[in-house]
Design a protein around this motif. Sequence first.
Motif, PDB file in Angstrom:
ATOM      1  N   HIS A  93     -14.909   2.861  12.309  1.00 38.83           N
ATOM      2  CA  HIS A  93     -15.966   2.252  12.529  1.00 38.83           C
ATOM      3  C   HIS A  93     -15.638   0.944  13.179  1.00 38.83           C
ATOM      4  O   HIS A  93     -16.677  -0.155  13.337  1.00 38.83           O
ATOM      5  N   LEU A  94     -14.650   0.319  12.086  1.00 41.46           N
ATOM      6  CA  LEU A  94     -14.482  -0.975  11.797  1.00 41.46           C
ATOM      7  C   LEU A  94     -13.716  -1.883  13.151  1.00 41.46           C
ATOM      8  O   LEU A  94     -13.818  -3.218  13.706  1.00 41.46           O
ATOM      9  N   LEU A  95     -13.216  -0.728  14.324  1.00 40.43           N
ATOM     10  CA  LEU A  95     -12.017  -1.373  15.209  1.00 40.43           C
ATOM     11  C   LEU A  95     -12.744  -1.179  16.435  1.00 40.43           C
ATOM     12  O   LEU A  95     -12.940  -0.331  16.292  1.00 40.43           O
ATOM     13  N   THR A  96     -12.600  -1.826  17.295  1.00 40.62           N
ATOM     14  CA  THR A  96     -12.897  -2.336  18.572  1.00 40.62           C
ATOM     15  C   THR A  96     -12.165  -2.682  19.649  1.00 40.62           C
ATOM     16  O   THR A  96     -11.749  -1.951  20.659  1.00 40.62           O
ATOM     17  N   VAL A  97     -11.687  -3.959  18.931  1.00 42.14           N
ATOM     18  CA  VAL A  97     -10.440  -4.508  20.209  1.00 42.14           C
ATOM     19  C   VAL A  97      -9.160  -4.758  19.436  1.00 42.14           C
ATOM     20  O   VAL A  97      -8.979  -5.078  17.905  1.00 42.14           O
ATOM     21  N   TRP A  98      -7.792  -4.419  19.851  1.00 39.75           N
ATOM     22  CA  TRP A  98      -7.470  -5.412  18.688  1.00 39.75           C
ATOM     23  C   TRP A  98      -5.668  -5.427  19.972  1.00 39.75           C
ATOM     24  O   TRP A  98      -5.000  -5.222  20.915  1.00 39.75           O
ATOM     25  N   ASN A  99      -5.584  -6.760  20.309  1.00 45.51           N
ATOM     26  CA  ASN A  99      -4.476  -7.056  20.761  1.00 45.51           C
ATOM     27  C   ASN A  99      -3.556  -8.576  19.681  1.00 45.51           C
ATOM     28  O   ASN A  99      -3.756  -9.329  19.959  1.00 45.51           O
ATOM     29  N   VAL A 100      -2.978  -7.954  19.309  1.00 48.67           N
ATOM     30  CA  VAL A 100      -1.710  -8.460  18.450  1.00 48.67           C
ATOM     31  C   VAL A 100      -0.157  -8.333  18.647  1.00 48.67           C
ATOM     32  O   VAL A 100       0.444  -6.940  18.991  1.00 48.67           O
ATOM     33  N   HIS A 101      -0.121  -9.547  19.334  1.00 47.70           N
ATOM     34  CA  HIS A 101       1.612  -9.422  19.829  1.00 47.70           C
ATOM     35  C   HIS A 101       2.008  -8.509  18.959  1.00 47.70           C
ATOM     36  O   HIS A 101       2.259  -8.711  17.642  1.00 47.70           O
ATOM     37  N   GLY A 102       3.074  -7.699  19.656  1.00 52.11           N
ATOM     38  CA  GLY A 102       4.414  -7.013  19.201  1.00 52.11           C
ATOM     39  C   GLY A 102       3.547  -5.989  17.410  1.00 52.11           C
ATOM     40  O   GLY A 102       4.507  -4.963  17.179  1.00 52.11           O
ATOM     41  N   THR A 103       2.107  -5.501  18.160  1.00 52.83           N
ATOM     42  CA  THR A 103       1.706  -4.594  17.557  1.00 52.83           C
ATOM     43  C   THR A 103       1.811  -2.993  18.638  1.00 52.83           C
ATOM     44  O   THR A 103       1.060  -3.798  19.335  1.00 52.83           O
ATOM     45  N   ARG A 104       0.874  -2.189  17.521  1.00 53.01           N
ATOM     46  CA  ARG A 104       0.469  -1.456  19.511  1.00 53.01           C
ATOM     47  C   ARG A 104      -1.013  -0.714  18.707  1.00 53.01           C
ATOM     48  O   ARG A 104      -0.042   0.377  17.241  1.00 53.01           O
ATOM     49  N   LEU A 105      -1.671  -0.093  18.428  1.00 50.51           N
ATOM     50  CA  LEU A 105      -2.368   0.430  19.476  1.00 50.51           C
ATOM     51  C   LEU A 105      -2.652   1.603  19.339  1.00 50.51           C
ATOM     52  O   LEU A 105      -2.776   2.097  20.659  1.00 50.51           O
ATOM     53  N   LEU A 106      -2.640   2.591  18.457  1.00 50.78           N
ATOM     54  CA  LEU A 106      -2.302   3.862  19.214  1.00 50.78           C
ATOM     55  C   LEU A 106      -3.110   4.696  19.630  1.00 50.78           C
ATOM     56  O   LEU A 106      -4.082   4.423  19.415  1.00 50.78           O
ATOM     57  N   ARG A 107      -3.462   4.971  20.862  1.00 57.86           N
ATOM     58  CA  ARG A 107      -4.098   6.097  21.804  1.00 57.86           C
ATOM     59  C   ARG A 107      -4.746   6.576  20.624  1.00 57.86           C
ATOM     60  O   ARG A 107      -4.592   7.850  20.511  1.00 57.86           O
ATOM     61  N   PRO A 108      -6.370   7.191  21.485  1.00 57.66           N
ATOM     62  CA  PRO A 108      -6.617   8.467  20.690  1.00 57.66           C
ATOM     63  C   PRO A 108      -5.728   9.382  21.305  1.00 57.66           C
ATOM     64  O   PRO A 108      -5.627   9.755  21.866  1.00 57.66           O
ATOM     65  N   GLY A 109      -5.850  11.016  20.407  1.00 53.72           N
ATOM     66  CA  GLY A 109      -4.558  11.659  20.479  1.00 53.72           C
ATOM     67  C   GLY A 109      -3.344  11.541  20.600  1.00 53.72           C
ATOM     68  O   GLY A 109      -2.543  12.137  19.961  1.00 53.72           O
ATOM     69  N   THR A 110      -2.518  10.619  19.666  1.00 49.91           N
ATOM     70  CA  THR A 110      -1.588   9.674  19.352  1.00 49.91           C
ATOM     71  C   THR A 110      -0.868  11.094  17.943  1.00 49.91           C
ATOM     72  O   THR A 110      -1.845  10.305  16.947  1.00 49.91           O
TER      73      THR A 110
END
Length: 183
Positions: free
Chosen positions: A101-118
């Motif tokens: 419930h804390l994360l809505t958008v993630w855009n930090v260069h060099g990092t990756r928000l893993l997709r649901p199901g990964t």
Amino acid sequence: MKKRTPVARPRPSDLDDDDWYEPDWPDGSSHAHGLNFLNLPGWVPLDRVRSIAAGDRWHAIRVPYDDGRCALRALQSYDVRIGPVIANELAGHVTFLIELHLLTVWNVHGTRLLRPGTMVEIPPPTTTHGKDVRWLVLPEKDGGTHPRDLKRALTGAPPATVRLPQPARTTRRRAPRSAGPRS
């Protein structure tokens, strides 16, 4: 020397990937490792590394290994709550687990928000050393790293609670005015 009584453990062939078993001691603690299993969430495997899908219980943010270690040190210096962190030096990354419930958008260069199901490899709580998948910060039942704090740690920005020192103000003193013209 005390003789230890053996404890019956399920054989790996008796366990399916979705099977979980209770700790050996009635109080839920592992005296051999100094852990209290009662504070662990139910998704943490107790026997071996298991793959769990991101997006079901938490979001996973994957960071290059060196950047992740630096970010963790920065978070520790910020004196903020730190959630579960998994390192895999052989694969070259650190994974921060963030509450859903804390994360809505993630855009930090060099990092990756893993997709649901990964699938994310989750080690047992006793795995805290070595170069393969291991815990840097063990999970607890409540709380975790706030994405805002992680973003600041990764980008080098100071935490919200830290104020940067302001430059000292210099004030000029005016010479006192004389009552009348000088002669």
